[in-house]
Write a protein that holds these residues in place. Structure first.
Motif, mmCIF file in Angstrom:
data_model
loop_
_atom_site.group_PDB
_atom_site.id
_atom_site.type_symbol
_atom_site.label_atom_id
_atom_site.label_comp_id
_atom_site.label_asym_id
_atom_site.label_seq_id
_atom_site.Cartn_x
_atom_site.Cartn_y
_atom_site.Cartn_z
ATOM 1 N N TRP A 40 0.784 -1.237 0.071
ATOM 2 C CA TRP A 40 0.128 0.132 -0.006
ATOM 3 C C TRP A 40 0.897 1.248 0.081
ATOM 4 N N GLU A 41 0.540 2.370 -0.922
ATOM 5 C CA GLU A 41 1.127 3.413 -1.013
ATOM 6 C C GLU A 41 0.404 4.443 -1.428
ATOM 7 N N PRO A 42 0.826 5.905 -1.481
ATOM 8 C CA PRO A 42 0.369 6.892 -1.981
ATOM 9 C C PRO A 42 0.443 6.904 -3.353
ATOM 10 N N PRO A 43 -0.497 7.105 -4.353
ATOM 11 C CA PRO A 43 -0.381 7.234 -5.673
ATOM 12 C C PRO A 43 0.784 8.258 -6.204
ATOM 13 N N GLY A 44 1.604 7.451 -6.905
ATOM 14 C CA GLY A 44 2.727 8.441 -7.394
ATOM 15 C C GLY A 44 3.646 7.490 -8.410
ATOM 16 N N GLY A 45 4.552 8.245 -8.738
ATOM 17 C CA GLY A 45 5.675 7.562 -9.620
ATOM 18 C C GLY A 45 6.938 8.584 -10.167
ATOM 19 N N VAL A 46 7.419 8.147 -10.995
ATOM 20 C CA VAL A 46 8.908 8.948 -11.568
ATOM 21 C C VAL A 46 8.393 9.958 -12.412
ATOM 22 N N LEU A 47 9.171 11.242 -12.067
ATOM 23 C CA LEU A 47 8.467 12.495 -12.842
ATOM 24 C C LEU A 47 9.281 12.527 -14.206
ATOM 25 N N GLU A 48 8.361 12.698 -15.213
ATOM 26 C CA GLU A 48 8.804 12.829 -16.642
ATOM 27 C C GLU A 48 9.790 13.706 -16.696
ATOM 28 N N LEU A 49 10.820 13.853 -17.661
ATOM 29 C CA LEU A 49 11.609 14.744 -17.996
ATOM 30 C C LEU A 49 10.879 15.896 -18.537
ATOM 31 N N THR A 50 9.970 15.945 -19.291
ATOM 32 C CA THR A 50 9.636 16.966 -20.005
ATOM 33 C C THR A 50 8.366 17.644 -19.024
ATOM 34 N N GLU A 51 7.913 17.029 -17.975
ATOM 35 C CA GLU A 51 6.586 17.845 -17.112
ATOM 36 C C GLU A 51 7.140 18.662 -16.275
ATOM 37 N N THR A 52 5.995 19.557 -15.704
ATOM 38 C CA THR A 52 6.316 20.248 -14.751
ATOM 39 C C THR A 52 5.845 19.079 -13.361
ATOM 40 N N VAL A 53 6.435 19.566 -12.156
ATOM 41 C CA VAL A 53 6.187 18.895 -11.071
ATOM 42 C C VAL A 53 4.650 18.585 -10.722
#
Length: 152
Positions: A40-53
């Motif tokens: 169980w975790e909060p929803p999330g993942g790796v930030l893409e190079l071209t997107e804002t936080v």
């Protein structure tokens, strides 16, 4: 400058991940059970190079839960020293959508703080608990861990 003149200086490489701590009006927080390892975790993942936080947070929450959110404020910065991952967690407000499963999630649920403590490992539970404690009136928490336990 390296303290060992015979050894070449290396540039540390880190991965940046983002997660949404989506808090409902009743105080429950959104969590997923991951398809790959059952945790169980909060929803999330790796930030893409071209997107804002903020775009990354919205994308990850939507992909994993089917829900649309607005990003409110940063509640924590968490570094996994074992894997070189820096995670940014943001408190979010639910805007719409309906809970749905994805290739990445086998369950989507709204948990109480006690359920977060009972279901999640320490390094993920603390992210949601920190977010529940921060309604925007305090600085983000900064924590370090080894993938399993917080490091003081």
């Amino acid at each position: 400058m390296s303290s060992n003149p015979g050894k070449a200086q290396s540039t540390p490489l880190h991965s940046v991940s983002v997660a949404g701590a989506v808090v409902r009006e009743d105080g429950r927080v959104l969590a997923i059970r991951r398809a790959d390892n059952g945790t169980w975790e909060p929803p999330g993942g790796v930030l893409e190079l071209t997107e804002t936080v903020e775009d990354g947070v919205r994308r990850e929450v939507s992909e994993e839960t089917g829900l649309k959110v607005s990003v409110k404020h940063l509640t924590g910065v968490y570094k996994n020293v074992t894997r070189g991952v820096v995670a940014l967690v943001f408190r979010c407000h639910l805007e719409g959508g309906a809970e749905q499963l994805s290739e990445e999630s086998t369950a989507v649920e709204w948990l109480t703080a006690e359920e977060v403590k009972a279901r999640m490992g320490e390094v993920y539970a603390v992210r949601l608990l920190d977010a529940l404690d921060n309604e925007g009136d305090s600085a983000p928490r900064i924590r370090t861990h080894d993938g399993q336990r917080l490091i003081a």
